[in-house]
Design a protein around this motif. Structure first.
Motif, mmCIF file in Angstrom:
data_model
loop_
_atom_site.group_PDB
_atom_site.id
_atom_site.type_symbol
_atom_site.label_atom_id
_atom_site.label_comp_id
_atom_site.label_asym_id
_atom_site.label_seq_id
_atom_site.Cartn_x
_atom_site.Cartn_y
_atom_site.Cartn_z
ATOM 1 N N SER A 86 106.407 44.021 -33.086
ATOM 2 C CA SER A 86 107.065 45.156 -32.440
ATOM 3 C C SER A 86 106.791 46.459 -33.187
ATOM 4 C CB SER A 86 108.580 44.916 -32.359
ATOM 5 O OG SER A 86 109.126 44.852 -33.657
ATOM 6 N N GLN A 87 106.103 46.367 -34.340
ATOM 7 C CA GLN A 87 105.809 47.545 -35.125
ATOM 8 C C GLN A 87 104.409 48.055 -34.815
ATOM 9 O OE1 GLN A 87 106.440 46.561 -39.215
ATOM 10 N NE2 GLN A 87 108.474 45.710 -38.865
ATOM 11 N N LYS A 88 104.147 49.276 -35.217
ATOM 12 C CA LYS A 88 102.844 49.888 -34.998
ATOM 13 C C LYS A 88 101.899 49.536 -36.141
ATOM 14 C CE LYS A 88 104.046 51.970 -31.203
ATOM 15 N NZ LYS A 88 103.480 51.551 -29.909
ATOM 16 N N THR A 89 100.637 49.328 -35.798
ATOM 17 C CA THR A 89 99.641 49.013 -36.816
ATOM 18 C C THR A 89 99.056 50.265 -37.432
ATOM 19 O OG1 THR A 89 97.758 49.037 -35.292
ATOM 20 C CG2 THR A 89 99.006 46.977 -35.484
ATOM 21 N N LYS A 90 99.221 51.405 -36.765
ATOM 22 C CA LYS A 90 98.600 52.665 -37.187
ATOM 23 C C LYS A 90 97.078 52.514 -37.260
ATOM 24 C CE LYS A 90 100.496 55.936 -38.214
ATOM 25 N NZ LYS A 90 100.883 57.119 -37.404
ATOM 26 N N THR A 91 96.551 51.722 -36.320
ATOM 27 C CA THR A 91 95.114 51.477 -36.243
ATOM 28 C C THR A 91 94.645 51.646 -34.805
ATOM 29 O OG1 THR A 91 95.172 49.901 -38.078
ATOM 30 C CG2 THR A 91 93.278 49.765 -36.592
ATOM 31 N N ILE A 92 93.488 52.273 -34.646
ATOM 32 C CA ILE A 92 92.833 52.403 -33.352
ATOM 33 C C ILE A 92 91.576 51.543 -33.377
ATOM 34 C CG2 ILE A 92 91.552 53.971 -31.825
ATOM 35 C CD1 ILE A 92 93.415 56.214 -32.806
ATOM 36 N N ALA A 93 91.334 50.796 -32.321
ATOM 37 C CA ALA A 93 90.102 50.018 -32.193
ATOM 38 C C ALA A 93 89.075 50.847 -31.423
ATOM 39 C CB ALA A 93 90.366 48.706 -31.469
ATOM 40 N N LEU A 94 87.894 51.007 -32.001
ATOM 41 C CA LEU A 94 86.787 51.699 -31.346
ATOM 42 C C LEU A 94 85.748 50.646 -30.990
ATOM 43 C CD1 LEU A 94 85.138 54.159 -30.453
ATOM 44 C CD2 LEU A 94 84.370 54.408 -32.823
ATOM 45 N N LEU A 95 85.566 50.400 -29.695
ATOM 46 C CA LEU A 95 84.646 49.355 -29.239
ATOM 47 C C LEU A 95 83.403 49.987 -28.635
ATOM 48 C CD1 LEU A 95 87.078 46.727 -27.657
ATOM 49 C CD2 LEU A 95 86.527 47.192 -30.047
ATOM 50 N N LEU A 96 82.250 49.668 -29.222
ATOM 51 C CA LEU A 96 80.970 50.209 -28.780
ATOM 52 C C LEU A 96 80.217 49.165 -27.980
ATOM 53 C CD1 LEU A 96 80.642 51.523 -32.250
ATOM 54 C CD2 LEU A 96 79.696 53.006 -30.510
ATOM 55 N N ASN A 97 79.538 49.615 -26.936
ATOM 56 C CA ASN A 97 78.698 48.709 -26.168
ATOM 57 C C ASN A 97 77.410 48.436 -26.938
ATOM 58 O OD1 ASN A 97 77.948 47.319 -23.573
ATOM 59 N ND2 ASN A 97 76.272 48.775 -23.725
ATOM 60 N N GLU A 98 77.063 47.166 -27.050
ATOM 61 C CA GLU A 98 75.794 46.783 -27.675
ATOM 62 C C GLU A 98 74.691 47.008 -26.661
ATOM 63 O OE1 GLU A 98 73.650 42.895 -29.724
ATOM 64 O OE2 GLU A 98 75.664 42.753 -28.915
ATOM 65 N N ASP A 99 73.819 47.987 -26.938
ATOM 66 C CA ASP A 99 72.792 48.405 -25.981
ATOM 67 C C ASP A 99 71.418 47.969 -26.478
ATOM 68 O OD1 ASP A 99 71.150 49.633 -24.186
ATOM 69 O OD2 ASP A 99 72.111 51.587 -24.298
ATOM 70 N N HIS A 100 70.890 46.894 -25.894
ATOM 71 C CA HIS A 100 69.603 46.366 -26.341
ATOM 72 C C HIS A 100 68.455 47.307 -26.002
ATOM 73 C CE1 HIS A 100 71.165 42.444 -27.585
ATOM 74 N NE2 HIS A 100 71.945 42.515 -26.531
ATOM 75 N N GLY A 101 68.692 48.286 -25.130
ATOM 76 C CA GLY A 101 67.622 49.200 -24.759
ATOM 77 C C GLY A 101 67.340 50.270 -25.794
ATOM 78 N N THR A 102 68.196 50.413 -26.808
ATOM 79 C CA THR A 102 68.051 51.524 -27.748
ATOM 80 C C THR A 102 67.336 51.143 -29.033
ATOM 81 O OG1 THR A 102 70.242 51.043 -28.647
ATOM 82 C CG2 THR A 102 70.120 52.661 -26.886
ATOM 83 N N GLY A 103 66.815 49.917 -29.126
ATOM 84 C CA GLY A 103 66.064 49.537 -30.310
ATOM 85 C C GLY A 103 66.863 48.638 -31.234
ATOM 86 N N ASP A 104 66.407 48.540 -32.497
ATOM 87 C CA ASP A 104 66.999 47.587 -33.426
ATOM 88 C C ASP A 104 68.440 47.903 -33.778
ATOM 89 O OD1 ASP A 104 64.622 46.223 -33.478
ATOM 90 O OD2 ASP A 104 63.868 47.243 -35.260
ATOM 91 N N SER A 105 68.848 49.167 -33.706
ATOM 92 C CA SER A 105 70.202 49.536 -34.129
ATOM 93 C C SER A 105 71.264 49.019 -33.169
ATOM 94 C CB SER A 105 70.334 51.061 -34.220
ATOM 95 O OG SER A 105 70.335 51.646 -32.940
ATOM 96 N N LEU A 106 70.897 48.796 -31.910
ATOM 97 C CA LEU A 106 71.808 48.316 -30.862
ATOM 98 C C LEU A 106 72.889 49.323 -30.506
ATOM 99 C CD1 LEU A 106 72.315 44.569 -31.875
ATOM 100 C CD2 LEU A 106 70.558 45.565 -30.420
ATOM 101 N N ILE A 107 72.841 50.508 -31.092
ATOM 102 C CA ILE A 107 73.810 51.548 -30.776
ATOM 103 C C ILE A 107 73.050 52.783 -30.305
ATOM 104 C CG2 ILE A 107 75.654 53.042 -31.640
ATOM 105 C CD1 ILE A 107 76.285 50.949 -33.717
ATOM 106 N N ASN A 108 73.415 53.291 -29.148
ATOM 107 C CA ASN A 108 72.806 54.521 -28.650
ATOM 108 C C ASN A 108 73.060 55.627 -29.674
ATOM 109 O OD1 ASN A 108 72.216 56.930 -27.274
ATOM 110 N ND2 ASN A 108 72.840 56.075 -25.313
ATOM 111 N N PRO A 109 72.001 56.264 -30.215
ATOM 112 C CA PRO A 109 72.211 57.294 -31.242
ATOM 113 C C PRO A 109 73.087 58.453 -30.784
ATOM 114 C CG PRO A 109 69.943 57.310 -30.437
ATOM 115 C CD PRO A 109 70.576 56.057 -29.926
#
Length: 343
Positions: free
Chosen positions: A60-83
């Motif tokens: 019931s308490q707050k975590t004081k944390t935000i989740a940032l979820l990124l899409n794994e993009d195989h089209g952008t190369g080895d990094s898998l993250i759109n720059p």
């Protein structure tokens, strides 16, 4: 080992479900069907599992944390993250810290139940989504989050009737400005490189802005000057080769992203064309490397610093049950050597 107390993991393993499902079942959550709930409770009795009341109270308490979820993009190369998202991630980190929140960063497609894995599991108070892959599939998962009353916000398209709250770039007017600039330089045969299906709504809006700018200038939109491409240099490179194989004249190209435009530049230069005197090139995003191509890439800038701040601010408002609406951030032209002319 004999004295080890059973845990929710033991129950989850025996029942073949997630620990989040075990937690919800033992607290009689309506999100778990009755058959599964009874099976979990029976296993808990067999193992003599006792619910930790202190742990339950923590939910019931707050975590004081935000989740940032990124899409794994195989089209952008080895990094898998759109720059394009990297500078936005930096802005989100700063904005979260300024609000005294920690940030948990992960890939989004590794889970089938984002709410259970983050908010319901008490790992985060809310979720920010960056990137989506195929939007038609992605929007179904967002609808499921709405059904669970999850606190989340997305960076992406703003469409009628879409689930949740989304902040995005004004892709339509950004592309329209880019084409207006190319038209002002005297170009009339302007190609568009990028996918325009319902699965890529942001690229589709850029194409619509491109089309309207041409029509307003009295230039007919030629479907043969549009080539599908994903967000990668290689995809832009291959699309440019396809465009050349069609044997139709063009004097400028609008890439639906900077990575696409950079790939187009490489392909055309290898064929002996000079940029911008033979072909003018315009990208979209203003990723850092666009200023360091040769010639430097003209582009449409999305304000990633402002975007990160707004995503965090509006998510926190959602978490406080304050009213929040989807909206678009204006785009801005950045004129460099790949198309010539002044902004």
């Amino acid at each position: 080992m004999k004295d080890r107390k059973p845990t929710s993991f033991d129950i989850a393993y025996r029942a073949g479900v997630s620990q989040a499902t075990v937690s919800r079942a033992l607290s009689d959550s309506p999100l778990v069907n009755e058959e599964t709930k009874q099976r979990i409770k029976e296993i808990a009795r067999e193992l003599n599992y006792k619910v930790d009341k202190n742990a339950r109270n923590l939910r019931s308490q707050k975590t004081k944390t935000i989740a940032l979820l990124l899409n794994e993009d195989h089209g952008t190369g080895d990094s898998l993250i759109n720059p394009f998202f990297l500078s936005m991630v930096a802005s989100i980190i700063r904005a979260s810290a300024n609000q005294n929140y920690d940030l948990l960063i992960s890939f989004q497609q590794f889970s089938d139940d984002w709410h259970a894995d983050y908010e319901d599991a008490n790992r985060a108070d809310g979720i920010i989504f960056l990137g989506y892959g195929d939007y038609t599939t992605y929007v179904k998962k967002l609808t499921h989050l709405d059904e669970q009353d999850a606190h989340y916000i997305t960076w992406g398209p703003v469409l009628p009737g879409q689930p949740g709250v989304s902040i995005g770039c004004d892709n339509f007017n950004g592309a329209r400005q880019a084409v207006d600039h190319l038209l002002a330089l005297g170009h009339r045969r302007i190609a568009f490189v990028g996918g325009i299906s319902d699965g890529s709504p942001e690229f589709k809006r850029r194409y619509e802005g491109y089309s309207l700018a041409l029509q307003e200038a009295g230039v007919q939109v030629d479907p043969q000057l549009q080539i599908d491409a994903e967000t990668s240099e290689d995809s832009g490179y291959q699309a440019a080769l396809q465009l050349r194989e069609r044997k139709i004249p063009f004097d400028a190209v609008l890439g639906a992203s900077d990575l696409i435009a950079i790939g187009v530049m490489k392909a055309l230069e290898e064929q002996g064309l000079n940029i911008p005197s033979d072909i003018a090139i315009m990208g979209f995003d203003d990723i850092p490397m666009s200023a360091y191509t040769y010639p430097p890439l003209s582009t449409v800038q999305q304000n990633t610093k402002l975007a990160g701040e707004l995503l965090v601010d509006n998510l926190l408002r959602l978490m406080q049950s304050e009213p929040v609406e989807s909206f678009l951030i204006p785009a801005q032209l950045v004129i460099r050597g790949s198309c010539g002319g002044k902004s």
